[in-house]
Write a protein that holds these residues in place. Sequence first.
Motif, PDB file in Angstrom:
ATOM      1  N   ILE A 228       0.844  -1.205   0.000  1.00 39.67           N
ATOM      2  CA  ILE A 228       0.000   0.000   0.000  1.00 39.67           C
ATOM      3  C   ILE A 228       0.870   1.242   0.000  1.00 39.67           C
ATOM      4  O   ILE A 228       0.611   2.211  -0.734  1.00 39.67           O
ATOM      5  CB  ILE A 228      -0.937  -0.023   1.220  1.00 39.67           C
ATOM      6  CG1 ILE A 228      -1.926  -1.181   1.093  1.00 39.67           C
ATOM      7  CG2 ILE A 228      -1.682   1.313   1.373  1.00 39.67           C
ATOM      8  CD1 ILE A 228      -2.833  -1.358   2.282  1.00 39.67           C
ATOM      9  N   TRP A 229       1.925   1.235   0.827  1.00 43.73           N
ATOM     10  CA  TRP A 229       2.844   2.379   0.853  1.00 43.73           C
ATOM     11  C   TRP A 229       3.524   2.559  -0.514  1.00 43.73           C
ATOM     12  O   TRP A 229       3.660   3.694  -1.004  1.00 43.73           O
ATOM     13  CB  TRP A 229       3.900   2.175   1.932  1.00 43.73           C
ATOM     14  CG  TRP A 229       3.372   2.166   3.325  1.00 43.73           C
ATOM     15  CD1 TRP A 229       3.184   1.093   4.139  1.00 43.73           C
ATOM     16  CD2 TRP A 229       2.963   3.310   4.093  1.00 43.73           C
ATOM     17  NE1 TRP A 229       2.683   1.469   5.353  1.00 43.73           N
ATOM     18  CE2 TRP A 229       2.542   2.825   5.358  1.00 43.73           C
ATOM     19  CE3 TRP A 229       2.909   4.671   3.842  1.00 43.73           C
ATOM     20  CZ2 TRP A 229       2.076   3.664   6.355  1.00 43.73           C
ATOM     21  CZ3 TRP A 229       2.439   5.515   4.835  1.00 43.73           C
ATOM     22  CH2 TRP A 229       2.032   5.013   6.074  1.00 43.73           C
ATOM     23  N   LYS A 230       3.934   1.448  -1.114  1.00 42.45           N
ATOM     24  CA  LYS A 230       4.593   1.538  -2.423  1.00 42.45           C
ATOM     25  C   LYS A 230       3.646   2.093  -3.478  1.00 42.45           C
ATOM     26  O   LYS A 230       4.036   2.912  -4.316  1.00 42.45           O
ATOM     27  CB  LYS A 230       5.095   0.152  -2.831  1.00 42.45           C
ATOM     28  CG  LYS A 230       6.226  -0.377  -1.962  1.00 42.45           C
ATOM     29  CD  LYS A 230       6.641  -1.784  -2.394  1.00 42.45           C
ATOM     30  CE  LYS A 230       7.748  -2.322  -1.498  1.00 42.45           C
ATOM     31  NZ  LYS A 230       8.124  -3.714  -1.870  1.00 42.45           N
ATOM     32  N   ALA A 231       2.383   1.662  -3.429  1.00 41.01           N
ATOM     33  CA  ALA A 231       1.413   2.137  -4.423  1.00 41.01           C
ATOM     34  C   ALA A 231       1.157   3.632  -4.274  1.00 41.01           C
ATOM     35  O   ALA A 231       1.032   4.356  -5.279  1.00 41.01           O
ATOM     36  CB  ALA A 231       0.100   1.360  -4.261  1.00 41.01           C
ATOM     37  N   THR A 232       1.089   4.125  -3.058  1.00 41.70           N
ATOM     38  CA  THR A 232       0.852   5.562  -2.863  1.00 41.70           C
ATOM     39  C   THR A 232       2.052   6.381  -3.341  1.00 41.70           C
ATOM     40  O   THR A 232       1.877   7.490  -3.856  1.00 41.70           O
ATOM     41  CB  THR A 232       0.583   5.856  -1.384  1.00 41.70           C
ATOM     42  OG1 THR A 232       1.697   5.407  -0.587  1.00 41.70           O
ATOM     43  CG2 THR A 232      -0.685   5.169  -0.922  1.00 41.70           C
TER      44      THR A 232
ATOM     45  N   TRP B 169       0.504  13.281   3.798  1.00 38.33           N
ATOM     46  CA  TRP B 169      -0.608  13.584   4.692  1.00 38.33           C
ATOM     47  C   TRP B 169      -1.924  13.006   4.168  1.00 38.33           C
ATOM     48  O   TRP B 169      -2.771  12.573   4.939  1.00 38.33           O
ATOM     49  CB  TRP B 169      -0.731  15.094   4.894  1.00 38.33           C
ATOM     50  CG  TRP B 169      -1.141  15.880   3.680  1.00 38.33           C
ATOM     51  CD1 TRP B 169      -0.326  16.406   2.726  1.00 38.33           C
ATOM     52  CD2 TRP B 169      -2.481  16.213   3.304  1.00 38.33           C
ATOM     53  NE1 TRP B 169      -1.068  17.055   1.769  1.00 38.33           N
ATOM     54  CE2 TRP B 169      -2.386  16.963   2.100  1.00 38.33           C
ATOM     55  CE3 TRP B 169      -3.725  15.980   3.856  1.00 38.33           C
ATOM     56  CZ2 TRP B 169      -3.505  17.453   1.442  1.00 38.33           C
ATOM     57  CZ3 TRP B 169      -4.856  16.466   3.214  1.00 38.33           C
ATOM     58  CH2 TRP B 169      -4.740  17.206   2.010  1.00 38.33           C
ATOM     59  N   LYS B 170      -2.085  12.957   2.837  1.00 38.70           N
ATOM     60  CA  LYS B 170      -3.283  12.349   2.269  1.00 38.70           C
ATOM     61  C   LYS B 170      -3.264  10.837   2.444  1.00 38.70           C
ATOM     62  O   LYS B 170      -4.308  10.212   2.648  1.00 38.70           O
ATOM     63  CB  LYS B 170      -3.403  12.699   0.780  1.00 38.70           C
ATOM     64  CG  LYS B 170      -3.989  14.072   0.506  1.00 38.70           C
ATOM     65  CD  LYS B 170      -4.331  14.223  -0.962  1.00 38.70           C
ATOM     66  CE  LYS B 170      -5.035  15.551  -1.213  1.00 38.70           C
ATOM     67  NZ  LYS B 170      -5.410  15.709  -2.644  1.00 38.70           N
ATOM     68  N   THR B 171      -2.083  10.253   2.359  1.00 38.90           N
ATOM     69  CA  THR B 171      -1.964   8.808   2.563  1.00 38.90           C
ATOM     70  C   THR B 171      -2.436   8.423   3.962  1.00 38.90           C
ATOM     71  O   THR B 171      -3.185   7.450   4.144  1.00 38.90           O
ATOM     72  CB  THR B 171      -0.508   8.361   2.364  1.00 38.90           C
ATOM     73  OG1 THR B 171      -0.076   8.715   1.049  1.00 38.90           O
ATOM     74  CG2 THR B 171      -0.373   6.852   2.554  1.00 38.90           C
ATOM     75  N   TYR B 172      -2.015   9.211   4.945  1.00 33.76           N
ATOM     76  CA  TYR B 172      -2.405   8.911   6.323  1.00 33.76           C
ATOM     77  C   TYR B 172      -3.897   9.162   6.550  1.00 33.76           C
ATOM     78  O   TYR B 172      -4.590   8.335   7.134  1.00 33.76           O
ATOM     79  CB  TYR B 172      -1.578   9.747   7.298  1.00 33.76           C
ATOM     80  CG  TYR B 172      -0.237   9.137   7.613  1.00 33.76           C
ATOM     81  CD1 TYR B 172      -0.131   8.013   8.417  1.00 33.76           C
ATOM     82  CD2 TYR B 172       0.936   9.693   7.112  1.00 33.76           C
ATOM     83  CE1 TYR B 172       1.107   7.446   8.711  1.00 33.76           C
ATOM     84  CE2 TYR B 172       2.170   9.138   7.400  1.00 33.76           C
ATOM     85  CZ  TYR B 172       2.257   8.019   8.198  1.00 33.76           C
ATOM     86  OH  TYR B 172       3.474   7.460   8.482  1.00 33.76           O
ATOM     87  N   THR B 173      -4.389  10.323   6.096  1.00 31.20           N
ATOM     88  CA  THR B 173      -5.761  10.703   6.417  1.00 31.20           C
ATOM     89  C   THR B 173      -6.800   9.931   5.613  1.00 31.20           C
ATOM     90  O   THR B 173      -7.885   9.627   6.132  1.00 31.20           O
ATOM     91  CB  THR B 173      -5.973  12.208   6.184  1.00 31.20           C
ATOM     92  OG1 THR B 173      -5.595  12.539   4.823  1.00 31.20           O
ATOM     93  CG2 THR B 173      -5.142  13.029   7.151  1.00 31.20           C
TER      94      THR B 173
END
Length: 300
Positions: free
Chosen positions: A194-198, A206-210
């Motif tokens: 998921i982190w790699k895709a973002t 900040w959008k990834t987290y929220t």
Amino acid sequence: MAGQARSRRPNQLFRNLNSKIASIPMILTAVVIFLGGTVWTVVYSFTNSKLLPRANFIGFDQYERLWAAPRWIVSIQNLAIYGILSLIFSLVIGFVLAALMDQKIRFENAFRTIFLYPFALSFIVTGLVWQWLLNPEFGIQSVVRSLGWENFTFDPLYNSEIVIYGILIAALWQGTGLVMCLMLAGLRGIDEDIWKATRVDGIPMWKTYTLIIIPMMRPVFITTLVIIASGIVKVYDLVVAQTSGGPGIASEVPAKYVYDYMFQAQNLGQGFAASTMMLLTVAIIIIPWAYLEFGGKKRG
């Protein structure tokens, strides 16, 4: 077929027999002590018991006296302020610290131990430590004034208007480390893909987290909220160690009110009524949590 079904039932009854026998003491403890004590407390909250329990029922008189007592109203107001701010700051600070820890920083184990260490201390020790730190004669105020800021004032425990915030500081210092560890465990459970895709899609951090990470951590947030909320309702040690409810009754909380009426004022009926209101508060917290956790799974 009916005979086979009947033959299966005894087998299911005796399946894992050792574990069922081993659970009997805990079941008896829960039913007899916890549930029985709870029912006993609620029933005797409708009596005029003083030094000893007496089955002399007076209806809702104890509750009317409770909600007419200024000391109880102050304790509820303090609990509301303390609880709301504690929930907000614990979650925000804990999550931010966990997000920083999740960046694979150097000396992560050392930092994690430092942040979690205050949670290993008792609330009495924490309260006494922060009582010294917030003492205007030799605490933070004295140190800052010795550095040249002669007009600096920071004595929350001696100011009835802000004393509850002094208690909140000590509570955050002790409990934020646990919240950080819970949040960090949740973050470490997120799939690395998921982190790699973002990153590939160029989504800001900040959008990834929220929008992605925090919604995925919903069970962790709910569990953390319940843990924090249960600690808020029964807060007692910190108040006794730091202020003993003072100045006056400015830092009074419900748990201290219950203790004082049951063991000092020798008014069991009033103490039972206050305990029942605290029980009702805990039920208001636990029931929605249980519905969100287990009701949602059943629907799914």
